[in-house]
Structures are given as structure tokens and as C-alpha cells.
Design a protein around this motif. Structure first.
Motif, PDB file in Angstrom:
ATOM      1  N   VAL B  28       0.880  -1.345   0.109  1.00 28.48           N
ATOM      2  CA  VAL B  28       0.039  -0.070   0.144  1.00 28.48           C
ATOM      3  C   VAL B  28       0.891   1.281   0.064  1.00 28.48           C
ATOM      4  O   VAL B  28       0.735   2.152  -0.746  1.00 28.48           O
ATOM      5  CB  VAL B  28      -1.025   0.132   1.279  1.00 28.48           C
ATOM      6  CG1 VAL B  28      -1.633   1.209   1.381  1.00 28.48           C
ATOM      7  CG2 VAL B  28      -1.846  -1.123   0.982  1.00 28.48           C
ATOM      8  N   ILE B  30       4.040   1.596  -0.985  1.00 27.67           N
ATOM      9  CA  ILE B  30       4.587   1.803  -2.316  1.00 27.67           C
ATOM     10  C   ILE B  30       3.841   2.144  -3.339  1.00 27.67           C
ATOM     11  O   ILE B  30       4.265   2.940  -4.235  1.00 27.67           O
ATOM     12  CB  ILE B  30       5.594   0.340  -2.486  1.00 27.67           C
ATOM     13  CG1 ILE B  30       6.770   0.247  -1.455  1.00 27.67           C
ATOM     14  CG2 ILE B  30       6.256   0.476  -4.009  1.00 27.67           C
ATOM     15  CD1 ILE B  30       7.265  -1.081  -1.616  1.00 27.67           C
ATOM     16  N   PHE B  31       2.555   1.500  -3.608  1.00 30.84           N
ATOM     17  CA  PHE B  31       1.861   1.552  -4.726  1.00 30.84           C
ATOM     18  C   PHE B  31       0.903   2.551  -4.680  1.00 30.84           C
ATOM     19  O   PHE B  31       0.167   2.867  -5.622  1.00 30.84           O
ATOM     20  CB  PHE B  31       1.307   0.281  -5.379  1.00 30.84           C
ATOM     21  CG  PHE B  31       2.390  -0.754  -5.707  1.00 30.84           C
ATOM     22  CD1 PHE B  31       2.945  -0.272  -7.017  1.00 30.84           C
ATOM     23  CD2 PHE B  31       2.815  -1.849  -5.029  1.00 30.84           C
ATOM     24  CE1 PHE B  31       3.738  -1.311  -7.792  1.00 30.84           C
ATOM     25  CE2 PHE B  31       3.780  -2.503  -5.610  1.00 30.84           C
ATOM     26  CZ  PHE B  31       4.355  -2.419  -6.908  1.00 30.84           C
ATOM     27  N   ILE B  32       0.440   3.055  -3.545  1.00 28.93           N
ATOM     28  CA  ILE B  32      -0.482   3.914  -3.165  1.00 28.93           C
ATOM     29  C   ILE B  32       0.053   5.305  -2.370  1.00 28.93           C
ATOM     30  O   ILE B  32      -0.104   6.432  -2.939  1.00 28.93           O
ATOM     31  CB  ILE B  32      -1.808   3.412  -2.378  1.00 28.93           C
ATOM     32  CG1 ILE B  32      -2.350   2.235  -3.274  1.00 28.93           C
ATOM     33  CG2 ILE B  32      -2.629   4.614  -2.437  1.00 28.93           C
ATOM     34  CD1 ILE B  32      -3.556   1.736  -2.834  1.00 28.93           C
ATOM     35  N   TYR B  34       3.211   6.431  -1.836  1.00 30.96           N
ATOM     36  CA  TYR B  34       4.392   6.943  -2.402  1.00 30.96           C
ATOM     37  C   TYR B  34       3.940   7.969  -3.660  1.00 30.96           C
ATOM     38  O   TYR B  34       4.004   9.100  -3.775  1.00 30.96           O
ATOM     39  CB  TYR B  34       5.389   6.209  -2.892  1.00 30.96           C
ATOM     40  CG  TYR B  34       6.521   6.823  -3.419  1.00 30.96           C
ATOM     41  CD1 TYR B  34       7.274   7.781  -2.818  1.00 30.96           C
ATOM     42  CD2 TYR B  34       7.053   6.196  -4.560  1.00 30.96           C
ATOM     43  CE1 TYR B  34       8.221   8.565  -3.382  1.00 30.96           C
ATOM     44  CE2 TYR B  34       8.220   7.144  -5.204  1.00 30.96           C
ATOM     45  CZ  TYR B  34       8.604   8.205  -4.630  1.00 30.96           C
ATOM     46  OH  TYR B  34       9.497   8.855  -5.516  1.00 30.96           O
ATOM     47  N   PRO B  35       2.848   7.322  -4.637  1.00 28.81           N
ATOM     48  CA  PRO B  35       2.746   8.003  -5.578  1.00 28.81           C
ATOM     49  C   PRO B  35       1.771   9.071  -5.228  1.00 28.81           C
ATOM     50  O   PRO B  35       1.646  10.057  -5.951  1.00 28.81           O
ATOM     51  CB  PRO B  35       1.747   6.929  -6.363  1.00 28.81           C
ATOM     52  CG  PRO B  35       2.240   5.627  -6.159  1.00 28.81           C
ATOM     53  CD  PRO B  35       2.729   5.774  -4.785  1.00 28.81           C
ATOM     54  N   LEU B  36       0.881   8.880  -4.116  1.00 27.67           N
ATOM     55  CA  LEU B  36       0.016  10.003  -3.745  1.00 27.67           C
ATOM     56  C   LEU B  36       0.846  11.134  -3.298  1.00 27.67           C
ATOM     57  O   LEU B  36       0.379  12.531  -3.580  1.00 27.67           O
ATOM     58  CB  LEU B  36      -0.836   9.406  -2.373  1.00 27.67           C
ATOM     59  CG  LEU B  36      -2.396  10.001  -2.462  1.00 27.67           C
ATOM     60  CD1 LEU B  36      -3.213   9.592  -3.616  1.00 27.67           C
ATOM     61  CD2 LEU B  36      -3.058   9.378  -1.080  1.00 27.67           C
ATOM     62  N   TYR B  38       3.841  11.986  -4.278  1.00 34.25           N
ATOM     63  CA  TYR B  38       4.642  12.302  -5.351  1.00 34.25           C
ATOM     64  C   TYR B  38       3.621  13.095  -6.298  1.00 34.25           C
ATOM     65  O   TYR B  38       4.034  13.971  -7.065  1.00 34.25           O
ATOM     66  CB  TYR B  38       4.946  11.164  -6.263  1.00 34.25           C
ATOM     67  CG  TYR B  38       5.981  11.131  -7.485  1.00 34.25           C
ATOM     68  CD1 TYR B  38       7.214  12.031  -7.131  1.00 34.25           C
ATOM     69  CD2 TYR B  38       5.993  10.844  -8.490  1.00 34.25           C
ATOM     70  CE1 TYR B  38       8.164  12.305  -8.106  1.00 34.25           C
ATOM     71  CE2 TYR B  38       6.650  10.962  -9.666  1.00 34.25           C
ATOM     72  CZ  TYR B  38       7.991  11.762  -9.365  1.00 34.25           C
ATOM     73  OH  TYR B  38       8.549  11.910 -10.521  1.00 34.25           O
ATOM     74  N   SER B  39       2.421  12.924  -6.236  1.00 36.56           N
ATOM     75  CA  SER B  39       1.522  13.350  -7.357  1.00 36.56           C
ATOM     76  C   SER B  39       1.289  15.007  -6.828  1.00 36.56           C
ATOM     77  O   SER B  39       1.169  15.826  -7.695  1.00 36.56           O
ATOM     78  CB  SER B  39       0.079  12.711  -7.202  1.00 36.56           C
ATOM     79  OG  SER B  39      -0.685  13.217  -6.033  1.00 36.56           O
TER      80      SER B  39
END
Ligand SMILES: Nc1ncnc2c1ncn2[C@@H]1O[C@H](COP(=O)(O)OP(=O)(O)OP(=O)(O)O)[C@@H](O)[C@H]1O
Ligand SMILES: [Mg+2]
Lengths: 300, 310, 371
Positions: B28, B30-32, B34-36, B38-39
């Protein structure tokens, strides 16, 4: 007199229910039936006005399915349709295979990691438990579209675009919170004493899980596995952005692309739709009890 | 003395629990997670041809979206389209599924068949659903046109997805069809917790069917109803994406350009990732309100405990 | 040195104190009963012994070894749960065999041991059934067999009979007693039982020793006979015995070489007991609570010296005895008398107690004044 009116009212009520049920069944089934009926009709018949509601002998054909599964084109098909077939039709089966492979991997990850996690939330009191759990729930509800952009850029940097691995990772992250949620609910309805008895009977953590927890929670685990499988099989937003070739394109991307092409055969699209929805539909029907129960254990 | 794995576990459940949660948390985060995060960084950047220009423009993207003469009208249009779609879709899903649930609750022989049939739309993948309806709506050979023409309802074949006044409702109809089953199951579960004796008591008090529904069923169903309303809103804000993608691609004009579609289009057609990310963040903020309503105000954890206890 | 020893065991549940610095020593082969009202911490204590709950403070030793850090599966104890917790997905045979399978016992040994355990509790013919195909009593026996088959160091039982109806419970009670007698005479490993209940009849009939618990601690640990005859404090005296002991508040006073209990102008001569109590407290006069069990309240012939005038309020025939509610002054007393005695409601009678059947408690500390 009284008996008369009561039975009369009951009779009327039953009739009403019956009519309503029939209407609802038509509402639910008609779109699906139309897809199925279309998929068995010759291309020329599909371009008739008015449409044929039943595939009679003259217009019946298996050629769309035959093409999807074998890549062979019937002689009777016109050259134009041949061209339409070859453009996109051969991707359907690989797309479904990709989808199933990805969905199975996601399901396995969900069971391997989500099952013990749900169990831990249900059974252990530990520091931060409710906060972490709430965190999982929030991520389950956040919109996929808000992470698809950074994900695209990140995967580009790591050279992982258009790989099944990337999709498996993302889908696992999306599905794990829900798996944890419904399994937690399921475990909480099983008395803890069975596990304690197992511990007293000399089982360590793993053996307790394997011999007692998993057998007792089987219906919940089946439901969780099916939800994870269906969610991964259905996903479209990430798949359409992050895949570009048959390397990783899933059936959702293939079929959406198929419908975009103005030239694609209508019968082929209908057949593709049927082939694509069969796996999850069969799963849902086969395990309908667990699915419905799982849907309603927690109101989400 | 070194402790065995079990002994450490025995003493310190927190450490053990986190060890078990570690893989799930990792996925969760790494794939949600961190991108969140990063966005947010992406939304502060300026992009040209899909690559960052290197300029950090901070809240400029947000400002553009809300005020510039090029993007803002599109954004407000999308907000309006999304609002219209969400209100209609949620209302229709709730009303239809409640109606079906009430009929299933009558406990007659046909309701097993009904429940089985309901599983089908639920299980059909979104894009497949879109493709099915695309064929039904087809302006030249579609079965909907065919049927309406046959019964004399229309004189000429017409387009739904190509008509700015109809396209959104065509999408909504297909959406509703797929999302009715899920809330129906929730309502059926909710109705089954209302004891039969309550209805019998109401009947003894000479209440009519409608009155019983208004004064007995609806109040007792309120917790489930609130739950369904909020969760359906969360779904409706996003889950229509596949339908828009296949049926209209935001068109005609931008009649069906919902927020989700706008974000996708801005990012992956025009490769304005910074602006897309900013819009996505704004959509997330809207959703957070409903997520908060759902998880904190309504709190399914507590509620289900109550209904299960009842 | 004790076989199983709990030293200063404390358990806190997010703020609330369930067990408070409890000390307990259990000898090998004994049948120790933990008795107490609901919520006093019996189950918590038992679960800490089992290792299912970790104590907040304190130490547990078994055969001299500290087991505080051992998880339940390493303690070699068997537990019978209140709801039995028979594995619903296993046959009766597998339920009983589960432990032996877990420690990788050879098949033939398992077969033989399971049959023997099943025979001991009389469920041999049910071995192939599943738990939900058994009656309550049969399930109870399976749970027992599951513990018996292991010859564990300690048997832990948490209100195992509470789910049975009264008749079955009495039957199982005697069977348990017999079982323990056989096991405690065995040569290799004596059966050591720790048994939790809030039923005093179970406690008094089964236990070789009974620990009365209140508010997370043991208030008295003694043989059943001593518990009944020499309650150490007010709590033990009222919790054990049914109907419970009569208590009268008053004062204890020395009067020319003897002692008497005075309340509301009434005087009860206590003789040596009273003197001993005063001497122990080193006082000539002190407030006290007099306790007397209902069966020790005697109806005296009128005009007898030292008797109290009382009025009969109600007479409740219990079969074996009649339970009589008496009013003495503004106090109510309960007496258990033979039904042969013709006593009627509203009648005026005299009552008296034998001094040696009375107990004296300090109203402040609630301890027995005679220790
Ligand atoms: N898991 C727990 N979390 C919080 N408090 C608990 C927990 N288990 C027990 N308690 C509290 O500890 C106290 C002792 O509980 P325990 O179960 O040991 O009582 P008991 O003597 O077995 O009572 P009963 O006869 O009702 O079974 C109670 O006040 C109870 O509320
Ligand atoms: Mg208890």
C-alpha cells in the motif's frame, strides 16, 4: 366475506410481485441476452433493420467464437470482414490470458499477505491498530485516477511500463485493504477459543493458521479471493494507461480498444464481450452464497 | 538468553502484528502512498510534451485550473457534468435497488432467481459493460433503435452517444444497470434484520402498505440507506470512467467530460501531467469529504456490529 | 516448593485492573478450585497460567522453571474451555488426537491413546462423528477426553460444566471427581487440576483446596471444610454457603471473665470465643460483626436464658429443611430448621446460637477476629 377480501388481496399482491419480478428480470437480463444473441449472428444479419432477436438457422454462426479461439476465419466471411477480424480480433484471447494471470497473482498475494493481516487486526490488540486499519480503509476508497499519473511517471523512470509485474503490484495494493477488511470481519465472527484451543494443543502460529483458522474461515476466504480476482480482472484505469502491447494488455483494454475501432466486426465484439465476462460471471454464480455474504458482511 | 520467535511474539504482540502487516503495508505504501505524495510534487511542476520543464511553479497549475480562460471553463464544465451524473446515478441506483430489494424481501419462490440474475451485472467487467451498451445504443443497427422503431415510438433511428443532450444519460443508464445489484444486496441484508413482528404489529394497527413503508421500513432501514448513499456517491465519482472512455470519450463536445475523463484527457492526451495531477488532487479532496462521511460519521465498523447483534 | 507457582501476578487491561498482585502455589496432584463472583479475575488468572494472556507483572514458575515467557503451546497444559471450543471441522477422533498429531506421535500410539481416553469418558462409539452431531453432555466428554489424552502437567478448566443442565452437571461433577482421584494416584504424572467456577457447590465438592477470589485477589485459600467452618473474612463467609451467613452488627464486650455480643439491647453470651477475640485485639470492648450460618440458628424453648425474642415472618419449605425468616428487633435473620418443627408465620419464638458456631468479624478490616 372477510376471508374473501383477504385472499383477494393476497392474490392481487402475488400477481403484482410476479409481474414486477418479470419486469426486473427482463431489465437485468435483456442487455446480456442481446450480447449473447448477437455473438451468434452472421455479420450481415447484424446489419439488418430491424435486428433479429433470435438467431435463426440462416443467420446463426459460430465463426466469431471460432476466430477468437483459433484465429481461423470462415470462408463465408467477406473479405472486408476478414480485414476487420485480423486487425484486432486475435488480441482477445491473449488479453484474457493476461487478465487471468494477473488476477491469479493478485489473488495469491491477497491470500498470502491479506489473510494474516486481517487475522492480526481481528485478534491482536496492538499499538496503532485502529489507525493503521483506518489508513487501509481510506486507501481502498481513494480514486485510482489520482495515483495513475504519478504511477505512470514512476514506472517510466523504473522502466516498468507495459509489464504484468507493475499491474500485479498496483492491483495488489488496491485490493489488499478490502481483503483485509472483509477477512477481519469474518474472523471476528469466529470465537477466538478455537485458536486458543489449538495453541494449547501445541500448535504454533503457522500451524494454528493452517489447521484451524483457515478451515474455519473458508467461506470468508473464498469470498475475499473472488473479490480480489474480480477487482483485478475488471480494472481499467491503470491498465489502459500503463500497458501498450500484448505483453501486458488486459482484456479490459483490448475490448475497449476493439469497440473504438470503427471497422471492427460487430459480431466479433459481441463474442469478445461474452468471452470476457464469462470468467467472473461463472465465478460469481458458482460461489454466489459466499459472494453475497461477503458483499454484505460490512456495508461496503 | 535468546528468545525464540514464539517467545518474542508471546511478549510483544505489537512487534509481531507489524511483522505480519509488513507486506500489506509495503504494497500500500509503495503503490498508493508514495505515488499519492509524489502526485503533489508533480502538480507543482510545469510539463511540456510530457516531460517536466524543470520549472517548479508551485500552485500555478491549481490557479490555472480555477481561473485561466482556457482550462477553467473546461474544469467547471466537468464539475457540473460530474455533479449531474452523480446526482442522477446515485438517486436512480438507490431508488431502483430499494424497489428490487423490497420485492426480494417478499420471500416468494422467484426471488432466488432474481438474486442470481442480479449477480450478472455485478460481475460483468466495466469495459465489457460499456461495449455491450455501445452495441445496444448503436445509431445505425442498434437494438434499442430497432425496438423503438418496431413499436412505433420513433420514426427514425437516432443517436444517443452522439447527442449532447442524451449522451450523459445514456452513460448513466448503463452505469445504473451495473451498480444496482450491489446496493440491492445491501438493502436485502438490511431488510432481513427488520423482524417480521414489526410488520405484523403495523398491520394490526391498520397501516396501509405505503404507510408501513414510510413509517416502519424506511426509518429502520435508515442506517443502511445512508451507507448506500455515501458509498454509491464515492463509486459514481469515478467508476463511470470505462463507460465514458468507450461510449463518448467525453463528447460530443464536452457534454460527457466528467472530472475523471478530464483528468485522463489532460494527462494522457495532452500530456499536461502537472495540471492533470492538480485536478486529480482536487477530485481526491472532494472524495475525502465523502470518505470521511462514510468511515467516520457513518462508521460501517460500528454499524455492522449493531445490525449483526440485532 | 510449589509445583506451579504464581508470584505477584498482575494483569491490567487498558486501565482496569483484572488481577492484582496475586500469589498462589499449587501442589502436584491437587484439585484447586478458583471460586469467586463474576468479574473477579478467575478466567484471567487461568488464562495467564495457560499463557493465553501475558501478565503485566509477576512471574509464573512450573516445576521450578520460569515459564512467564513461554507461549501456550510450550507449557504442556491442557485447557477445557467454557464453550468447549471443539474444532467443528474435525471428527471427535481428530479433536482428541490433534495434540498427539501436533507433536508427531506415531499413528498406532495415537490410535491407542485416543481410544483409551475416549473409553475413560465413555464416548468410544462417537469417534467418527462431528461435534455438531453430539449432545451437550457428549461434547463435554469429548472436551475432557481432549485434555485427558495428553497427560498434561496441569489441567485447566474454565467453568466447564456451566453449559449443562442441572442434572447432567451433577453427574459430570462426580465423574470429574472420580477422574481426578484416579489420576492423582497414577504413578508417572499426577493429574493436577485448576478449576474455575462461580458455583460454590462445585467448588466445595470437587476441590482439594479452594481459593476464593474477590476483586483480582485471593481472599482465602483453604480446604473446603475450613472455608465453610473458618471463613477468614466477611467476603468468604457470605460468598460461601447458601442461604448465606446471617450477619449482625453490634459490639463485643467483656463482662466478668466472660464476653458477650450486644446489639440493640440484646445480649448473646459468647464465652471463650468472645474472650479470645477481645484478647487478640487487646481491648475490653470493640465494635464487631457476628456471623452465624442459618443452620446454626436454633429455635429455643420460650423463656430460655440468653435467647433472643423473634417473630416468624415467613416459612419457606425447601423439602429437606424449612427456611424461616425471622425478625429480631429491626433485623432479619434466616434459619434453616427441620420441617418436623411446627412453626407458623406470625408466631413469636426464641432463638439462640451455639457460641462455637458463631464467627466474629472486625467491621473495619472485615477480617475474622479470631484469624
Ligand atoms: N480482554 C479484556 N479486555 C479488557 N478487560 C477485560 C478483558 N478480559 C477481562 N477483562 C476484565 O477483567 C476483569 C476480570 O475478568 P475475568 O474474565 O477474569 O472474570 P471472571 O472472574 O472469569 O468472571 P466470570 O465469572 O464472569 O467469567 C473483568 O472486570 C473484565 O471486564
Ligand atoms: Mg470467566
Amino acid at each position: 366475506m372477510l376471508a374473501n377480501t383477504i385472499s383477494g388481496r393476497r392474490w392481487r399482491k402475488q400477481l403484482l410481485t410476479l409481474v414486477a419480478t418479470a419486469l426486473i428480470l427482463i431489465y437485468i437480463l435483456a442487455p446480456i441476452c442481446w450480447a449473447i444473441v448477437s455473438s451468434f449472428q452472421k455479420e450481415s444479419a447484424l446489419e439488418d433493420r430491424p435486428p433479429h432477436f433470435f438467431p435463426t438457422a440462416e443467420i446463426f454462426t459460430l465463426s466469431h467464437y471460432k476466430f477468437i479461439f483459433t484465429g481461423q476465419i470462415d470462408k463465408e466471411a467477406t473479405t472486408m470482414i476478414q480485414a476487420q477480424y485480423t486487425m484486432s480480433g486475435t488480441y482477445i484471447l491473449p488479453g484474457i490470458v493476461n487478465s487471468i494471470v494477473i488476477a491469479l497473482a493478485v489473488t495469491a498475494i491477497n491470500l498470502l499477505f491479506g489473510l494474516p493481516a486481517g487475522h492480526a487486526f481481528a485478534r491482536y490488540q496492538f499499538w496503532g491498530s485502529s489507525q493503521v486499519f483506518m489508513g487501509f480503509l481510506v486507501t481502498r476508497l481513494l480514486p485510482a485516477i489520482s495515483i495513475v499519473i504519478p504511477m505512470y511517471i514512476l514506472l517510466q523512470q523504473f522502466d516498468l511500463l507495459d509489464t504484468k509485474r507493475a499491474l500485479v503490484g498496483i492491483y495488489s495494493a488496491i485490493t489488499l485493504p478490502f481483503t483485509i477488511w472483509i477477512l477481519k470481519a469474518y474472523f471476528q465472527n469466529i470465537p477466538v477459543e478455537y485458536e486458543e484451543a489449538a495453541r494449547m494443543d501445541g500448535c504454533g502460529y503457522l500451524r494454528t493458521m493452517w489447521r484451524v483458522v483457515i478451515p474455519l474461515a473458508r467461506p470468508g476466504i473464498i469470498a475475499a479471493a473472488i473479490f480480489a480476482f474480480m477487482a483485478a480482472y475488471d480494472e481499467f484505469v491503470f491498465a489502459t494507461v500503463l500497458t501498450s502491447s500484448l505483453n501486458s494488455k488486459t482484456q479490459t483494454v483490448i475490448i475497449a480498444g476493439l469497440a473504438q475501432g470503427l471497422s471492427a466486426s460487430r459480431g466479433l465484439i459481441a463474442a469478445a464481450a461474452v468471452v470476457c465476462f464469462l470468467p467472473p460471471v461463472l465465478l460469481a454464480i458458482l460461489f454466489r452464497k459466499q459472494v453475497v455474504q461477503g458483499l454484505t458482511t460490512r456495508f461496503a | 538468553m535468546t528468545l525464540t520467535f514464539e517467545q518474542r511474539h508471546h511478549r510483544n504482540t505489537t512487534a509481531f502484528a507489524y511483522r505480519i502487516l509488513l507486506p500489506s503495508l509495503a504494497f500500500v505504501l509503495i503503490f498508493i502512498g508514495y505515488p499519492l505524495v509524489y502526485s503533489i510534487w508533480i502538480s507543482f511542476q510545469d510539463f511540456k510534451y510530457g516531460v517536466p520543464t524543470g520549472n517548479v511553479i508551485w500552485f500555478r497549475n491549481f490557479l490555472d485550473i480555477l481561473t485561466s480562460s482556457t482550462v477553467a471553463p473546461q474544469f467547471y464544465n466537468s464539475l457540473l457534468v460530474t455533479l449531474k451524473f452523480t446526482v442522477v446515478a446515485v438517486a436512480a441506483v438507490v431508488i431502483i435497488s430499494l424497489g428490487i430489494a423490497l420485492i426480494i424481501n417478499e420471500r416468494f419462490r422467484g426471488n432466488d432467481l432474481l438474486k442470481l440474475a442480479l449477480l450478472l451485472p455485478y460481475a460483468i467487467p466495466g469495459p465489457v459493460n460499456a461495449v455491450m451498451w455501445n452495441w445496444i445504443y448503436d445509431p445505425t443497427f442498434g437494438v434499442l433503435n430497432g425496438l423503438l422503431y418496431q413499436v412505433g415510438f420513433i420514426k427514425e433511428y437516432f443517436t444517443i452517444t452522439g447527442n449532447p443532450d442524451l449522451a450523459l444519460w445514456g452513460i448513466a443508464f448503463a452505469y445504473i444497470w451495473k451498480f444496482v445489484p450491489y446496493s440491492t444486496f445491501l438493502f436485502v441484508a438490511g431488510l432481513s434484520t427488520i423482524p417480521q413482528s414489526v410488520y405484523e404489529a403495523a398491520q394490526m394497527d391498520c397501516a396501509g402498505t405505503w404507510r408501513i413503508f414510510r413509517k416502519v421500513t424506511l426509518p429502520l432501514l435508515m442506517p443502511v440507506l445512508q451507507m448506500v448513499l455515501v458509498i454509491q456517491t464515492i463509486f459514481a465519482l469515478l467508476m463511470h470512467f470505462g463507460l465514458v472512455f468507450v461510449l463518448t470519450r467525453g463528447g460530443p463536445g464536452n457534454a460527457t467530460s466528467t472530472l475523471a475523463w478530464l483528468i485522463y484527457n489532460e494527462s494522457f492526451t495532452f500530456t499536461q501531467f502537472g495540471r492533470g495531477a492538480a485536478m486529480a488532487i482536487m477530485l481526491s479532496l472532494i472524495m475525502i469529504v465523502f470518505i470521511y462521511l462514510y468511515l467516520v460519521v457513518l462508521n460501517p465498523e460500528k454499524r455492522s456490529a449493531r445490525t449483526q447483534g440485532a | 516448593m510449589g509445583f506451579l507457582k504464581l508470584e505477584k501476578i498482575t494483569k491490567r487491561f487498558s486501565g482496569s485492573l483484572a488481577v492484582d498482585h496475586l500469589d498462589l502455589e499449587v501442589e502436584e496432584g491437587e484439585f484447586l478450585v478458583l471460586l469467586g463472583p463474576s468479574g473477579c479475575g478467575k478466567t484471567t488468572t487461568l488464562r495467564m497460567i495457560a499463557g493465553l494472556e501475558v501478565q503485566t507483572e509477576g512471574k509464573i514458575t512450573l516445576e521450578g522453571k520460569d515459564i512467564s515467557d513461554s507461549p501456550p503451546e510450550r507449557r504442556d497444559m491442557a485447557m477445557v474451555f467454557q464453550n468447549l471450543a471443539l474444532y467443528p471441522h474435525m471428527t471427535v477422533f481428530d479433536n482428541i488426537a490433534f495434540y498427539l498429531q501436533n507433536i508427531r506421535t506415531p499413528k498406532e500410539t495415537i490410535e491407542q491413546k485416543v481410544r483409551q481416553a475416549a473409553r475413560q469418558v465413555g464416548i468410544e462409539e462417537f469417534l467418527t462423528r462431528y461435534p455438531n452431531q453430539l449432545s451437550g453432555g457428549q461434547r463435554q466428554r469429548v472436551a475432557l477426553a481432549r485434555a485427558l489424552v495428553r497427560c498434561p502437567k496441569v489441567f485447566l478448566l474454565d467453568e466447564p460444566l456451566s453449559s449443562l443442565d442441572a442434572k447432567l452437571r451433577a453427574g459430570m461433577r462426580s465423574e470429574l471427581k472420580l477422574l481426578h482421584r484416579n489420576l492423582s494416584q497414577s504413578k508417572e504424572r499426577k493429574g493436577t487440576f485448576i478449576y474455575v467456577t462461580h458455583d460454590q457447590v462445585e467448588a466445595l465438592t470437587l476441590g482439594t483446596r479452594v481459593a476464593v477470589m474477590n476483586k483480582g485477589n485471593i481472599v482465602q485459600l483453604s480446604t473446603p471444610r475450613d472455608l465453610y467452618n473458618k471463613p477468614r473474612n466477611l467476603f468468604a463467609s457470605t460468598f460461601v454457603g447458601s442461604p448465606s451467613m446471617n450477619l449482625i452488627e453490634g459490639s463485643l464486650e467483656r463482662e466478668n471473665g466472660s464476653a458477650a455480643f450486644i446489639f440493640q439491647g440484646n445480649r448473646i453470651a459468647l464465652g471463650e470465643i468472645g474472650v479470645a477475640a477481645l484478647k487478640r485485639a487487646n481491648r475490653a470492648q470493640m465494635p464487631a460483626i457476628l456471623g452465624v450460618r442459618p443452620e446454626s440458628v436454633k429455635i429455643a424453648s420460650p423463656g430460655m436464658t440468653g435467647a433472643l425474642a423473634a417473630q416468624v415472618v415467613t416459612v419457606e419449605p425447601l423439602g429437606q429443611n424449612n427456611l424461616i425468616n425471622l425478625q429480631v428487633g429491626d433485623r432479619m435473620l434466616i434459619a434453616l430448621v427441620s420441617p418436623d418443627l411446627a412453626i407458623h408465620e406470625g408466631e413469636n419464638v426464641n432463638v439462640c446460637f451455639q457460641p462455637q458456631a458463631t464467627h466474629l468479624f472486625d467491621p473495619q478490616t472485615e477480617e475474622n477476629l479470631l484469624g
